[in-house]
Scaffold this motif. Structure first.
Motif, PDB file in Angstrom:
ATOM      1  N   ARG A  38      65.452  39.255  30.899  1.00  0.00           N
ATOM      2  CA  ARG A  38      64.042  39.587  30.931  1.00  0.00           C
ATOM      3  C   ARG A  38      63.797  41.100  30.926  1.00  0.00           C
ATOM      4  O   ARG A  38      64.583  41.873  31.459  1.00  0.00           O
ATOM      5  CB  ARG A  38      63.379  38.955  32.158  1.00  0.00           C
ATOM      6  CG  ARG A  38      63.149  37.465  32.032  1.00  0.00           C
ATOM      7  CD  ARG A  38      62.507  36.897  33.280  1.00  0.00           C
ATOM      8  NE  ARG A  38      63.447  36.893  34.409  1.00  0.00           N
ATOM      9  CZ  ARG A  38      63.113  36.546  35.650  1.00  0.00           C
ATOM     10  NH1 ARG A  38      61.851  36.179  35.905  1.00  0.00           N
ATOM     11  NH2 ARG A  38      64.003  36.544  36.622  1.00  0.00           N
ATOM     12  N   THR A  39      62.684  41.476  30.305  1.00  0.00           N
ATOM     13  CA  THR A  39      62.279  42.877  30.260  1.00  0.00           C
ATOM     14  C   THR A  39      61.732  43.299  31.620  1.00  0.00           C
ATOM     15  O   THR A  39      61.462  42.465  32.496  1.00  0.00           O
ATOM     16  CB  THR A  39      61.197  43.105  29.197  1.00  0.00           C
ATOM     17  OG1 THR A  39      60.005  42.410  29.610  1.00  0.00           O
ATOM     18  CG2 THR A  39      61.646  42.590  27.830  1.00  0.00           C
ATOM     19  N   ASP A  87      54.965  47.171  34.625  1.00  0.00           N
ATOM     20  CA  ASP A  87      56.216  47.789  34.198  1.00  0.00           C
ATOM     21  C   ASP A  87      56.157  49.311  34.297  1.00  0.00           C
ATOM     22  O   ASP A  87      57.163  49.952  34.628  1.00  0.00           O
ATOM     23  CB  ASP A  87      56.592  47.337  32.785  1.00  0.00           C
ATOM     24  CG  ASP A  87      55.510  47.630  31.765  1.00  0.00           C
ATOM     25  OD1 ASP A  87      54.384  47.975  32.157  1.00  0.00           O
ATOM     26  OD2 ASP A  87      55.806  47.500  30.566  1.00  0.00           O
TER      27      ASP A  87
END
Length: 253
Positions: free
Chosen positions: A163-164, A176
């Motif tokens: 996953r990012t 993020d």
């Protein structure tokens, strides 16, 4: 965290089984910890160092730490009085171990009956070698923000998680961009760099158990064995198989 003061008065050898742990402690002297066989994980409040064969870690006096063995591990330790600090560092530091330093450590830890004059000569050689060795980037820093701590725990549980940062952020409750900024502020490196270090740490632990390189590559999240070998070579200057064989751990290629 309870920390015990452990007394070291001479070079020592400790044999550890796979996953055996030495709980939190410190020493009144500097310690050079060298796994002549196996892989040693050294943890402090600042993060973790993974020490494979042909590497050693300098642990300054008074620094609380714990050990965990990966694979059958033989830990050799030299000690140095507080004024003796050839590396001029106050944090644990992983070092390359030359063939000469390796044999000096072996001689000092194998021979309780060495004459004082011979021991003094060998310790002088060890100090000379320590002034010449290269420090290596094997540290995995530990952040303090609860969201980062949770994110790091998720990835430590499964380093192959693809996953990012944005996808992981949704699980821990942060954007993020926020997480990216916090990673740089609290660890000194970026999130991709941190994840790369985590995967290399995990790879060293798996290699110590004898798993083949192809399995290690998959378990650590590399897209192919060749990608893993290239990342390993960039970090350590050699292939995983040659690296471990040189240190008496011999995984299959």
């Amino acid at each position: 965290m309870s920390v015990t003061r452990r007394t070291l008065v001479s070079p020592t050898t400790v044999r550890l089984i796979h996953r055996e742990r030495i709980e939190w402690h410190d020493h009144a002297v500097h310690q050079l910890a060298y796994p002549i066989r196996g892989v040693l994980q050294v943890s402090t409040s600042r993060g973790a160092w993974v020490v494979p064969p042909n590497r050693a870690v300098w642990i300054p006096a008074g620094v609380a730490h714990s050990h965990r063995a990966h694979g059958p591990t033989e830990l050799r330790s030299l000690i140095f009085d507080v004024p003796v600090n050839p590396l001029a560092v106050d944090v644990p530091t992983v070092l390359a171990v030359s063939p000469l330093l390796r044999e000096v450590i072996r001689a000092l830890t194998d021979n309780d009956g060495l004459e004082p004059e011979h021991r003094d000569h060998l310790e002088a050689v060890a100090l000379w070698q320590l002034r010449e060795v290269e420090a290596l980037p094997l540290w995995l820093p530990t952040p303090t923000d609860p969201r980062l701590v949770r994110l790091c725990e998720i990835l430590a549980g499964d380093p192959a998680d693809p996953r990012t940062l944005g996808e992981l952020g949704r699980q821990v409750g942060a954007a993020d961009r926020t997480l990216s900024r916090l990673f740089r502020e609290q660890t000194g490196i970026t999130f991709p760099q941190w994840r790369g270090q985590l995967r290399l740490h995990h790879a060293l632990k798996l290699l110590a158990t004898g798993l083949p390189v192809t399995r290690v590559a998959a378990d650590c999240g590399y897209r192919s064995p060749s990608a893993f070998i290239e990342a390993f070579r960039a970090a350590f200057g050699t292939t995983p198989g040659r690296y471990m064989a040189a240190g008496e751990g011999r995984p299959r290629d």
